[in-house]
Write an enzyme that holds these catalytic residues in place. Structure first.
Site, PDB file in Angstrom:
ATOM      1  N   GLN A  48     -17.975  -6.915  -1.303  1.00 32.54           N
ATOM      2  CA  GLN A  48     -17.059  -7.752  -2.075  1.00 32.54           C
ATOM      3  C   GLN A  48     -16.689  -9.035  -1.346  1.00 32.54           C
ATOM      4  O   GLN A  48     -15.863  -9.804  -1.820  1.00 32.54           O
ATOM      5  CB  GLN A  48     -15.811  -6.977  -2.507  1.00 32.54           C
TER       6      GLN A  48
ATOM      7  N   GLN B 220      -8.439  -7.456 -10.982  1.00 28.93           N
ATOM      8  CA  GLN B 220      -9.064  -6.205 -10.520  1.00 28.93           C
ATOM      9  C   GLN B 220      -8.687  -5.046 -11.451  1.00 28.93           C
ATOM     10  O   GLN B 220      -9.513  -4.199 -11.789  1.00 28.93           O
ATOM     11  CB  GLN B 220      -8.606  -5.930  -9.094  1.00 28.93           C
TER      12      GLN B 220
ATOM     13  N   VAL C 225       4.570  -5.587  -4.711  1.00 29.80           N
ATOM     14  CA  VAL C 225       5.626  -5.485  -3.700  1.00 29.80           C
ATOM     15  C   VAL C 225       5.671  -6.809  -2.933  1.00 29.80           C
ATOM     16  O   VAL C 225       4.624  -7.354  -2.559  1.00 29.80           O
ATOM     17  CB  VAL C 225       5.347  -4.307  -2.734  1.00 29.80           C
TER      18      VAL C 225
ATOM     19  N   LYS D  47      -0.622  -6.839  -8.141  1.00 25.82           N
ATOM     20  CA  LYS D  47      -0.929  -8.098  -7.437  1.00 25.82           C
ATOM     21  C   LYS D  47      -2.347  -8.566  -7.747  1.00 25.82           C
ATOM     22  O   LYS D  47      -2.605  -9.745  -7.883  1.00 25.82           O
ATOM     23  CB  LYS D  47      -0.772  -7.900  -5.924  1.00 25.82           C
ATOM     24  N   ASP D  48      -3.266  -7.619  -7.848  1.00 22.64           N
ATOM     25  CA  ASP D  48      -4.656  -7.959  -8.160  1.00 22.64           C
ATOM     26  C   ASP D  48      -4.891  -7.710  -9.657  1.00 22.64           C
ATOM     27  O   ASP D  48      -5.540  -6.733 -10.047  1.00 22.64           O
ATOM     28  CB  ASP D  48      -5.588  -7.131  -7.281  1.00 22.64           C
TER      29      ASP D  48
ATOM     30  N   HIS E 217       0.826  -1.210   0.000  1.00 23.95           N
ATOM     31  CA  HIS E 217       0.000   0.000   0.000  1.00 23.95           C
ATOM     32  C   HIS E 217       0.861   1.262   0.000  1.00 23.95           C
ATOM     33  O   HIS E 217       0.581   2.225  -0.725  1.00 23.95           O
ATOM     34  CB  HIS E 217      -0.905   0.035   1.233  1.00 23.95           C
TER      35      HIS E 217
HETATM   36  P1  AMP Z   1      -6.458  -4.022  -0.491  1.00 24.88           P
HETATM   37  O1  AMP Z   1      -6.283  -3.201   0.741  1.00 24.88           O
HETATM   38  O2  AMP Z   1      -5.974  -5.428  -0.355  1.00 24.88           O
HETATM   39  O3  AMP Z   1      -7.845  -3.909  -1.078  1.00 24.88           O
HETATM   40  O4  AMP Z   1      -5.496  -3.374  -1.582  1.00 24.88           O
HETATM   41  C1  AMP Z   1      -5.563  -2.019  -1.908  1.00 24.88           C
HETATM   42  C2  AMP Z   1      -4.661  -1.756  -3.078  1.00 24.88           C
HETATM   43  O5  AMP Z   1      -3.326  -2.122  -2.742  1.00 24.88           O
HETATM   44  C3  AMP Z   1      -5.024  -2.581  -4.332  1.00 24.88           C
HETATM   45  O6  AMP Z   1      -4.843  -1.780  -5.486  1.00 24.88           O
HETATM   46  C4  AMP Z   1      -4.037  -3.710  -4.290  1.00 24.88           C
HETATM   47  O7  AMP Z   1      -3.752  -4.257  -5.568  1.00 24.88           O
HETATM   48  C5  AMP Z   1      -2.820  -2.985  -3.740  1.00 24.88           C
HETATM   49  N1  AMP Z   1      -1.891  -3.952  -3.153  1.00 24.88           N
HETATM   50  C6  AMP Z   1      -2.151  -4.870  -2.204  1.00 24.88           C
HETATM   51  N2  AMP Z   1      -1.066  -5.635  -1.981  1.00 24.88           N
HETATM   52  C7  AMP Z   1      -0.104  -5.192  -2.824  1.00 24.88           C
HETATM   53  C8  AMP Z   1       1.242  -5.581  -3.085  1.00 24.88           C
HETATM   54  N3  AMP Z   1       1.823  -6.579  -2.448  1.00 24.88           N
HETATM   55  N4  AMP Z   1       1.919  -4.899  -4.039  1.00 24.88           N
HETATM   56  C9  AMP Z   1       1.337  -3.870  -4.715  1.00 24.88           C
HETATM   57  N5  AMP Z   1       0.068  -3.464  -4.504  1.00 24.88           N
HETATM   58  C10 AMP Z   1      -0.631  -4.123  -3.582  1.00 24.88           C
END
Ligand code: AMP
Length: 293
Positions: free
Chosen positions: A63, A155, A178, A151-152, A39
């Site tokens: 979701q 999405q 990351v 990662k997603d 993040h």
């Molecule tokens: P989340 O809080 O899991 O919904 O993720 C919020 C955002 O952070 C989304 O755009 C995810 O793709 C991104 N994100 C989560 N984990 C990672 C990671 N390891 N590397 C890069 N972006 C990430």
């Protein structure tokens, strides 16, 4: 750093901001909190490329399917706010469920065709919830740029398509995944892993790297062969349930047999009752691209 919990206050502040600084670029990072270096990397990209950085922290109930981990999803508001402050965020939007969904909420965004494959096949309705909350947040904030993690991968395809189809003005910026030093993609859910499972988990990325090496160094272009490479490596690790290993085009998520354009090699597994996802992009040389596409 402003902390805003109320959507009317957010709308008011956004109006004021645009009146006072009309040319200002607003960058937006939507999250579900329990923030980690994945993040903060998104936030750092936003900080570098926009003038006013907004992070939302909202565990979005629509979701999560029945029996999924909505109630036990990890939360730590104070730690998240500290991280935002230390990375130069201007405004954190922290609504509760009533702020985002009234009892009478009945409208959903469904990106057809690409929401029910890959993760969508195992999490029915998940991406309708994702598209709906991102669409709502885009309407409230009207960001110039929004930052999402590779990662997603699915999405990203869905948000980009929604943005094009519904004429949102927001530019979607993709930030590389990351990882922990051993290759495991960072995720808020990694805290659920037992110490034994945590030791096994890096095999997910290792299996993808093995296939990518066969693709890059040995010019293997058969999707089936590369998928088998990943599955064999995952199976050798023991207690892993494979949900899917698939190769699909990056934008419209169509399955392919022979790789002639950039594709997503994506994996979802269950390890110790924790669902882990990861992906890599396989990018053929320019001269291999199919000219008909
Ligand atoms: P989340 O809080 O899991 O919904 O993720 C919020 C955002 O952070 C989304 O755009 C995810 O793709 C991104 N994100 C989560 N984990 C990672 C990671 N390891 N590397 C890069 N972006 C990430």
């Amino acid at each position: 750093m402003r902390i805003v919990r109320d959507r009317s206050e957010l709308l008011h502040l956004m109006n004021e901001l645009r009146k006072e600084n009309p040319g200002q670029l607003v960058g937006f990072v939507p999250t579900m909190g329990y923030l980690h270096s994945g993040h903060s990397t998104l936030i750092d990209h936003a900080r570098k490329t926009s003038d006013f950085v907004i992070v939302s922290i909202f565990v979005n109930p629509t979701q999560f399917g029945p029996g999924e981990d909505f109630d036990r999803y990890p939360r730590d508001e104070q730690r998240d706010l500290k991280l935002c402050l230390s990375h130069g965020v201007d405004l954190v939007f922290l609504p509760d469920c009533e702020q985002m969904y009234s009892n009478l909420h009945a409208t959903y965004i469904q990106v057809r065709g690409i929401s029910n494959v890959l993760c969508g096949a195992f999490r029915p309705g998940h991406f309708d919830g994702v598209a709906t909350i991102v669409g709502k947040l885009f309407n409230l904030i009207q960001p110039d740029m929004a930052y999402f993690g590779q990662k997603d991968g699915q999405q990203i395809a869905i948000i980009k398509k929604m943005t094009r189809d519904l004429d949102f003005k927001t530019h979607i910026v993709v930030v590389p995944t990351v990882r922990e030093p051993d290759g495991l993609a960072m995720s808020s859910r990694n805290v659920y892993l037992s110490s034994d499972a945590r030791k096994i988990a890096p095999v997910v990325f290792k299996s993808l790297c093995e296939a990518k090496k066969r693709f890059d160094d040995h010019s293997i272009r058969s999707a089936e062969t590369l998928i088998s490479t990943v599955k064999e490596r995952l199976s050798s690790a023991g207690e892993i349930e494979i949900q899917y290993v698939e190769i699909r085009t990056t934008e419209d998520l169509q399955p392919v047999e022979t790789i002639t354009e950039p594709v997503l090699l994506a994996v979802a597994v269950i390890l110790d009752r924790v669902r882990l996802i990861d992906n890599v992009i396989l990018n053929p040389r320019e001269d291999e691209h199919d000219p008909s596409r």
